[in-house]
Structure formats: structure tokens, C-alpha cells
Write a protein that holds these residues in place. Structure first.
Motif, PDB file in Angstrom:
ATOM      1  N   GLY A 123      60.475 -48.193  21.143  1.00  0.00           N
ATOM      2  CA  GLY A 123      60.423 -47.834  22.491  1.00  0.00           C
ATOM      3  C   GLY A 123      59.071 -47.557  23.202  1.00  0.00           C
ATOM      4  O   GLY A 123      57.987 -48.395  24.276  1.00  0.00           O
ATOM      5  N   PRO A 124      58.279 -47.163  23.039  1.00  0.00           N
ATOM      6  CA  PRO A 124      57.169 -46.410  23.765  1.00  0.00           C
ATOM      7  C   PRO A 124      55.836 -46.845  23.734  1.00  0.00           C
ATOM      8  O   PRO A 124      55.491 -47.658  22.511  1.00  0.00           O
ATOM      9  CB  PRO A 124      56.442 -45.056  23.066  1.00  0.00           C
ATOM     10  N   ALA A 125      54.727 -47.361  24.967  1.00  0.00           N
ATOM     11  CA  ALA A 125      53.512 -47.657  24.247  1.00  0.00           C
ATOM     12  C   ALA A 125      52.311 -46.755  23.708  1.00  0.00           C
ATOM     13  O   ALA A 125      51.742 -47.683  23.049  1.00  0.00           O
ATOM     14  CB  ALA A 125      52.815 -48.645  25.522  1.00  0.00           C
ATOM     15  N   VAL A 126      52.384 -45.549  24.085  1.00  0.00           N
ATOM     16  CA  VAL A 126      51.182 -45.087  23.765  1.00  0.00           C
ATOM     17  C   VAL A 126      52.333 -43.776  22.998  1.00  0.00           C
ATOM     18  O   VAL A 126      52.794 -43.171  23.793  1.00  0.00           O
ATOM     19  CB  VAL A 126      50.947 -44.917  24.462  1.00  0.00           C
ATOM     20  N   VAL A 127      51.776 -42.864  22.011  1.00  0.00           N
ATOM     21  CA  VAL A 127      52.246 -41.848  21.283  1.00  0.00           C
ATOM     22  C   VAL A 127      50.866 -40.770  21.278  1.00  0.00           C
ATOM     23  O   VAL A 127      50.134 -41.733  21.175  1.00  0.00           O
ATOM     24  CB  VAL A 127      52.981 -41.884  20.257  1.00  0.00           C
TER      25      VAL A 127
END
Length: 317
Positions: free
Chosen positions: A208-212
Motif C-alpha cells: 500500500g505505501p507509496a514510500v518507505v
């Protein structure tokens, strides 16, 4: 979604407490702390309008927190102060300034009110796993995720997280709802023993995340997106202690994304396509915010002007 200045308004949900810092030699100091509270103060000092949904008592510690937040220009959501005692965390520092924590925390949002739709919502740490407050946090994230950028920092505290498998389940549920996640290499080592941080970051991106973003203290940090992985060096500073460093980094990420025009539901598609240059600017800015924080005692994030001066950029990012 913005305040009267036109700037994006951020809601932070999570614990606020008093950090009792014990240094080698027996000296002791008290600071307002709690990871989400630190993020809220960090954002305010970076010039962003911010509200804090939290739980504090009406004792002396609670009144101290209210005064501190007022000075920091952090708006306390109605009902966040209740009858009872305020939570505390004891941080014992070693000779290198690294902190080992023990906690006395009550986390129950009780009658605290809901907040109208912000541009971004941040949560993390104890607030996401310790009941009964954790259930309310997840309900608020579920409610606001369709309307706001969601940012999350697990900020693992093993003494409060219960069984590893249960904590991992709590964390992964919030990861799935998040647009941006910041996690330390120590957090990953506890959640996923023997797994490489880059592997975990890549796995989380598929959920789900765009950036980690992954931080590793003096070893630097990196940001992973679908189309890029960028490393950021840690600025060279004389470290006083590391209290609040990760929270300062998180505040820097949110401010950096705001500057890039990547906060808010309207920007979600662009955030998920973030380019290398934007990712680098956000990560470098966050690293400087954290670097200035560890150069002071306690969780004392810098003001925007101080960050810009340290980056040699005058009055613009």
C-alpha cells in the motif's frame, strides 16, 4: 483542510508523556515527549499548522504538557486532557547518548473529540498497539484515509508491544492504510528478525505505501519507492543524545512532502509516482532535521530557519 494561513493542516494521533531522562553520573531531567507528540511539535517548529489528538491527565505533568504545547503552537484536540495521571517514560542514557526506555503509560482516548478532515494524518508507536486507545486510532485512520495522506512510524517499544506476532499484525494493518511509512532498522530487526531492511521496505511497498523510509542512526537512511531507492547520509554533528531523533526525521518527511506538493488526497497519485529528485530532497531535509535534534539534550526539534541555515539554503528549501 488548510488553516487560515492557507498552509496544509496536519492531525497527529498518539501518546504524549513526560520523558524522565537519566544521564551517566546520576543527573536527571524531565522533558515533554512521546513519539507522536514529538512529531507534532517538530511540525509546528517547521511552520506547519498541526493538531494533536492525545491523552493526558489533569495532574501537574498534564498541565506542564498543555503549557508546552501552547508555546509550541500545537492545538490540542478537545477532550485530550482527562481526569487522572499523565503517562511517563524513563530514558536511561549510556556514555554514547543512546537511550534505553521503561514506561508507565495509560493510553485511552476516552471522550476526545473527532477532528474535521486534515490534509495529512500521522500516527505511530504505542498508540497503535496499546488498548483501549489503539482501537480508536485504527477507527480514526479508517475514517480519514480516504480524505488525507496517512503517515506512520511504528517506533517499536518492545516492553509495551506484547507478543511479537501480535505487534507485527498491528503494525502491518496500519502499513496497509498508510501512504508513507518511516521505520528504523532497529524496529525492523525486532519485527522481522534476520530480514534485511531493504527487503522489508520492498515488501511493505507492495502492501500500500507509496514510500518507505528506513533510518539507521549514524549509518544513514534510505527511502524506497516503487521506482527508486535513494540513500541519505547522516549530517556530521556532535551527538548529545538520540532522544527524539526518529520523530524529528518523521516531521521532516511530512514537511518535505508538503513542500513538494505531495500531501493530501488530491496528490496521492503523484505521491505514488514520486521521482528520484523529490525523494532525495525530502530525505535530505529530514536527515538535517534529525541531525540538529541529536545535537541537543532531549527531544528538541529545530525550527525551519535553523534547518535551512544548516543546509546553506537561506530562506527557501
Amino acid at each position: 483542510m488548510t488553516d487560515e494561513t492557507g498552509l496544509p493542516r496536519v492531525l497527529v494521533i498518539g501518546e504524549t508523556l513526560i520523558d524522565v531522562v537519566e544521564r551517566p553520573g546520576g543527573s536527571r531531567e524531565e522533558f515533554v515527549g512521546g513519539s507522536p507528540c514529538n512529531v507534532a511539535v517538530g511540525l509546528a517548529r517547521l511552520g506547519m499548522p498541526v493538531e494533536l489528538l492525545t491523552s493526558i491527565g489533569d495532574d501537574n505533568y498534564g498541565n506542564k504538557i498543555v503549557e508546552y504545547l501552547e508555546r509550541a503552537s500545537v492545538a490540542l484536540v478537545g477532550g485530550s486532557q482527562h481526569h487522572g495521571r499523565t503517562s511517563t517514560a524513563r530514558a536511561s542514557l549510556d556514555d554514547r547518548g543512546a537511550a534505553e526506555y521503561s514506561f508507565d503509560i495509560i493510553w485511552d482516548l476516552g471522550e476526545a473529540g473527532q477532528v474535521s478532515e486534515p490534509v495529512a494524518v500521522h500516527t505511530g508507536s504505542v498508540a497503535c498497539v496499546l488498548e483501549p486507545g489503539a482501537t480508536r486510532v485504527r477507527e480514526e485512520i479508517d475514517r480519514l484515509a480516504p480524505h488525507a495522506t496517512i503517515t506512520f512510524d511504528p517506533n517499536i517499544r518492545p516492553d509495551l508491544m506484547g507478543e511479537r506476532e501480535d505487534a507485527r499484525d498491528h503494525v502491518e494493518k496500519i502499513v496497509r492504510l498508510s501512504d508513507v511509512v518511516k521505520v528504523s532498522s532497529e524496529d525492523i530487526a525486532w519485527l522481522y528478525p534476520d530480514q534485511d531492511p531493504r527487503t522489508v521496505a520492498t515488501q511493505w511497498l507492495t502492501r500500500g505505501p507509496a514510500v518507505v523510509f528506513v533510518t539507521a542512526g549514524a549509518k544513514g537512511s534510505f527511502g524506497a519507492a516503487r521506482n527508486a531507492m535513494v540513500e541519505f547520509a547522516t549530517p556530521k554533528v556532535d551527538v548529545v543524545d538520540t532522544v527524539g531523533a526518529g520523530d524529528a526525521f518523521m516531521a521532516g518527511i511530512i514537511e518535505g512532502l508538503a513542500h513538494e506538493g505531495l500531501l493530501g488526497v488530491e496528490a496521492r497519485e503523484h505521491l505514488h509516482k514520486i521521482d528520484v529528485e523529490s525523494l532525495h530532497r525530502v530525505g535530505e531535509f529530514a536527515a538535517h532535521v534529525a541531525g540538529l535534534t541529536v545535537a541537543k539534550a532531549g527531544a528538541q526539534p529545530p525550527y525551519l530557519s535553523q534547518v535551512l541555515a544548516s543546509m546553506g539554503q537561506g530562506n527557501v528549501i
